[in-house]
Write an enzyme that holds these catalytic residues in place. Sequence first.
Site, PDB file in Angstrom:
ATOM      1  N   LYS A   1      33.816  45.402  56.673  1.00  0.00           N
ATOM      2  CA  LYS A   1      32.583  46.330  56.320  1.00  0.00           C
ATOM      3  C   LYS A   1      31.367  45.352  56.053  1.00  0.00           C
ATOM      4  O   LYS A   1      30.548  45.647  56.443  1.00  0.00           O
ATOM      5  CB  LYS A   1      32.949  46.928  54.645  1.00  0.00           C
ATOM      6  CG  LYS A   1      31.909  47.617  54.343  1.00  0.00           C
ATOM      7  CD  LYS A   1      32.278  48.011  52.677  1.00  0.00           C
ATOM      8  CE  LYS A   1      31.050  48.392  51.821  1.00  0.00           C
ATOM      9  NZ  LYS A   1      31.212  49.064  50.682  1.00  0.00           N
TER      10      LYS A   1
ATOM     11  N   GLU B   1      37.970  34.946  56.599  1.00  0.00           N
ATOM     12  CA  GLU B   1      39.037  35.180  57.366  1.00  0.00           C
ATOM     13  C   GLU B   1      38.904  35.863  58.588  1.00  0.00           C
ATOM     14  O   GLU B   1      39.222  35.713  59.779  1.00  0.00           O
ATOM     15  CB  GLU B   1      40.176  35.887  56.438  1.00  0.00           C
ATOM     16  CG  GLU B   1      40.753  35.072  55.288  1.00  0.00           C
ATOM     17  CD  GLU B   1      39.732  35.302  54.104  1.00  0.00           C
ATOM     18  OE1 GLU B   1      38.766  35.572  54.248  1.00  0.00           O
ATOM     19  OE2 GLU B   1      40.360  34.910  52.874  1.00  0.00           O
TER      20      GLU B   1
ATOM     21  N   GLY C   1      35.556  48.982  50.166  1.00  0.00           N
ATOM     22  CA  GLY C   1      36.697  48.554  51.092  1.00  0.00           C
ATOM     23  C   GLY C   1      38.050  49.092  51.192  1.00  0.00           C
ATOM     24  O   GLY C   1      38.678  49.438  52.008  1.00  0.00           O
ATOM     25  N   ARG C   2      38.551  49.025  49.721  1.00  0.00           N
ATOM     26  CA  ARG C   2      39.721  49.806  49.414  1.00  0.00           C
ATOM     27  C   ARG C   2      39.936  51.072  49.483  1.00  0.00           C
ATOM     28  O   ARG C   2      40.935  51.962  49.255  1.00  0.00           O
ATOM     29  CB  ARG C   2      40.391  49.196  47.968  1.00  0.00           C
ATOM     30  CG  ARG C   2      39.342  49.373  46.898  1.00  0.00           C
ATOM     31  CD  ARG C   2      39.860  48.746  45.625  1.00  0.00           C
ATOM     32  NE  ARG C   2      38.912  48.727  44.606  1.00  0.00           N
ATOM     33  CZ  ARG C   2      37.818  48.213  44.339  1.00  0.00           C
ATOM     34  NH1 ARG C   2      37.592  47.000  45.311  1.00  0.00           N
ATOM     35  NH2 ARG C   2      36.831  48.296  43.211  1.00  0.00           N
TER      36      ARG C   2
ATOM     37  N   GLU D   1      42.371  46.073  42.053  1.00  0.00           N
ATOM     38  CA  GLU D   1      41.076  45.839  42.269  1.00  0.00           C
ATOM     39  C   GLU D   1      40.173  46.685  41.710  1.00  0.00           C
ATOM     40  O   GLU D   1      38.765  46.280  41.421  1.00  0.00           O
ATOM     41  CB  GLU D   1      40.735  45.649  43.906  1.00  0.00           C
ATOM     42  CG  GLU D   1      39.794  44.565  44.398  1.00  0.00           C
ATOM     43  CD  GLU D   1      39.664  44.488  45.879  1.00  0.00           C
ATOM     44  OE1 GLU D   1      39.466  45.233  46.687  1.00  0.00           O
ATOM     45  OE2 GLU D   1      39.625  43.185  46.113  1.00  0.00           O
TER      46      GLU D   1
ATOM     47  N   HIS E   1      69.461  46.017  43.844  1.00  0.00           N
ATOM     48  CA  HIS E   1      70.334  44.940  44.121  1.00  0.00           C
ATOM     49  C   HIS E   1      69.687  43.745  43.666  1.00  0.00           C
ATOM     50  O   HIS E   1      69.871  42.405  44.063  1.00  0.00           O
ATOM     51  CB  HIS E   1      71.004  44.864  45.578  1.00  0.00           C
ATOM     52  CG  HIS E   1      71.506  46.158  45.908  1.00  0.00           C
ATOM     53  ND1 HIS E   1      72.858  46.216  45.268  1.00  0.00           N
ATOM     54  CD2 HIS E   1      71.152  47.156  46.311  1.00  0.00           C
ATOM     55  CE1 HIS E   1      73.279  47.586  45.700  1.00  0.00           C
ATOM     56  NE2 HIS E   1      72.257  48.108  46.482  1.00  0.00           N
TER      57      HIS E   1
ATOM     58  N   LYS F   1      35.888  32.921  46.529  1.00  0.00           N
ATOM     59  CA  LYS F   1      35.190  32.896  48.040  1.00  0.00           C
ATOM     60  C   LYS F   1      34.171  31.697  47.838  1.00  0.00           C
ATOM     61  O   LYS F   1      34.189  31.016  48.812  1.00  0.00           O
ATOM     62  CB  LYS F   1      34.571  34.157  48.367  1.00  0.00           C
ATOM     63  CG  LYS F   1      35.401  35.318  48.398  1.00  0.00           C
ATOM     64  CD  LYS F   1      34.376  36.351  49.174  1.00  0.00           C
ATOM     65  CE  LYS F   1      35.280  37.758  49.399  1.00  0.00           C
ATOM     66  NZ  LYS F   1      34.782  38.722  49.799  1.00  0.00           N
TER      67      LYS F   1
HETATM   68  O1  G6P Z   1      35.727  44.821  54.990  1.00  0.00           O
HETATM   69  P1  G6P Z   1      35.302  43.359  54.474  1.00  0.00           P
HETATM   70  O2  G6P Z   1      33.747  43.418  54.211  1.00  0.00           O
HETATM   71  O3  G6P Z   1      35.513  42.047  55.440  1.00  0.00           O
HETATM   72  O4  G6P Z   1      36.287  42.740  53.198  1.00  0.00           O
HETATM   73  C1  G6P Z   1      37.428  42.817  53.136  1.00  0.00           C
HETATM   74  C2  G6P Z   1      37.832  42.722  51.656  1.00  0.00           C
HETATM   75  O5  G6P Z   1      37.238  41.634  51.043  1.00  0.00           O
HETATM   76  C3  G6P Z   1      36.825  41.432  49.827  1.00  0.00           C
HETATM   77  O6  G6P Z   1      37.335  40.289  49.404  1.00  0.00           O
HETATM   78  C4  G6P Z   1      37.474  42.532  48.700  1.00  0.00           C
HETATM   79  O7  G6P Z   1      37.896  41.795  47.767  1.00  0.00           O
HETATM   80  C5  G6P Z   1      38.096  43.496  49.526  1.00  0.00           C
HETATM   81  O8  G6P Z   1      37.740  44.860  48.847  1.00  0.00           O
HETATM   82  C6  G6P Z   1      37.662  43.907  51.051  1.00  0.00           C
HETATM   83  O9  G6P Z   1      38.118  44.890  51.352  1.00  0.00           O
END
Ligand code: G6P
Length: 549
Positions: free
Chosen positions: A206, A212, A267-268, A353, A384, A512
């Site tokens: 987004k 990453e 994002g979520r 989150e 188990h 971050k």
């Molecule tokens: O889609 P992006 O901008 O790469 O974000 C990816 C993810 O990273 C972040 O650190 C948030 O904690 C997430 O809510 C998000 O979905």
Amino acid sequence: MTDFTQQPAWEKLSGLAKSISDTHMRDWFNSDPSRADKMQVEACGLFVDYSKNRVTDEVLGELFTLAKAQGVEAHREAMFSGEAINSTEGRAVLHTALRNFSGKPVVVDGEDVMPEVLATLDKIEAFTASIHSGEHKGYTGKVIKQIVAIGIGGSFLGPKIMTEALKPYTCDAVKVHFVANVDGCHIHDVLASVDHEETLIVMSSKSFSTQETLQNTLTAKAWFLGEGGKQEDIAKHFVAVSSNVKAATEFGIAEENIFPMWDWVGGRYSLWSAIGLPISLALGFENFKGLLEGAHEMDKHFCTAPFESNLPVILATLGVWYRNFFDAQSHVLLPYYHYLRGLPAYVQQLDMESNGKQVTLEGNVVDWQTGPIIWGSEGTNGQHSFHQLIHQGTSVIPADFMLPLNVPNQNDTHHAMLASNCFGQTQALMQGKTFDECYADLEGKGLSEEARSALAQHKTMPGNKPSNTILFEKLDPQTLGALVAMYEHKVFVQGVIWQVNSFDQWGVELGKVLGNQVLAGIQGEVESDTFDASTQQLISRFRNANAPT
Ligand SMILES: O=P(O)(O)OC[C@H]1O[C@H](O)[C@H](O)[C@@H](O)[C@@H]1O
């Protein structure tokens, strides 16, 4: 606004929590034969039995009163109508617009967003068709057979887990691989398993700024060029999903290969947007659309059903009941369906989150508990291992059991065993086994009186442990969409009751920033004495282990 704990219903619920503490759920079932029938709701393909909870009609009534007093209805209206309810980021929260098939406009800042939403769906449909038909070819003329989807967090969990959950609907044209972690082992293994001439990289971010995802995409790009692809061939092999078109084009993604999303999609909450492109590629557009349709049905249910029969409201208020009145610190999700095994991880991000917050919308530190720890895994495996603690540990751990009544390629013996374990667990949690029952079982076992009593004590199961059981005919795209949207709205209702902003995530930011500073330390770009002694020591061990020989 009146604080959660100052509401009259809070006071009443506190009293009720005390007054019911001596009553065992078993007694309620014994005294009221209609309990199970009364405490169930069926909607959007989901049947939810919530009778095995430590609640009476009076408790439920007060929980709904509390939810109303906290303004759930007004907040719900504000969210669906595009108000900027994500106050700390000044954004609307409109994942529901992404699955809005009502034909009605959704207005953000004076503009109807639906034409853009629908145009993006058309773009996803057309692109999926061009890949599946073989019309979209790689640079050497080969058809695309492998998709490597790169993203993390909400740009990964939704697509991966929904694709996995709908495995029986997978289409044969392509195989989709997901890569999230910056741990190079993963991208290495995936790239080693595919042929670059027939591979499409879908980069989902987004923000287009997540370390990453950027690094994994750079690695994929270097691999593609190293395998023989040229810079001008990238357009045929790399597409991106992002709300940051500028950054994506600067990165080298052709503008026509960028699928848009918007800052009003968290994002979520983004699997319903073009972030879901890998789902469409894996399952076909109609199945992706089915997910959206199921979620839309749940949106309608959430907006119209009275609280007494409103699934997200019922599940949310039950969660508040245990979190705030019984000190439950976690909530476990137990899908009794192998393909749905990822759901606990999905809901973990969604819930933790969203409601892992300590400050109210007004900026005050809360003096009540907010979001619980979400965890779980597929049944029967957990029986188990960790179920022991749910049965006999010292914490209250409310559980959601879920089971499809039919599964693909059904083996009736296996499926009956699966179902019986699922139902048997909810029964054991509810009724437990008394000391007297355990003591009686030990008769004639040759134990001394003392040993018999002690062993009976160990075997005693207190029961009275809460659970919901969620059944569905089968896990088709519509049902999965409804299930996921049910959890989204549950989290929303809880956030409103707890007075937190469920739509920001400032807590992830510091990690971050510091991660980047440490990287500079590891790369020798900053002096190590800028770090605390422990971090210095870790960096120095890492540098020594990776020093050029
Ligand atoms: O889609 P992006 O901008 O790469 O974000 C990816 C993810 O990273 C972040 O650190 C948030 O904690 C997430 O809510 C998000 O979905």
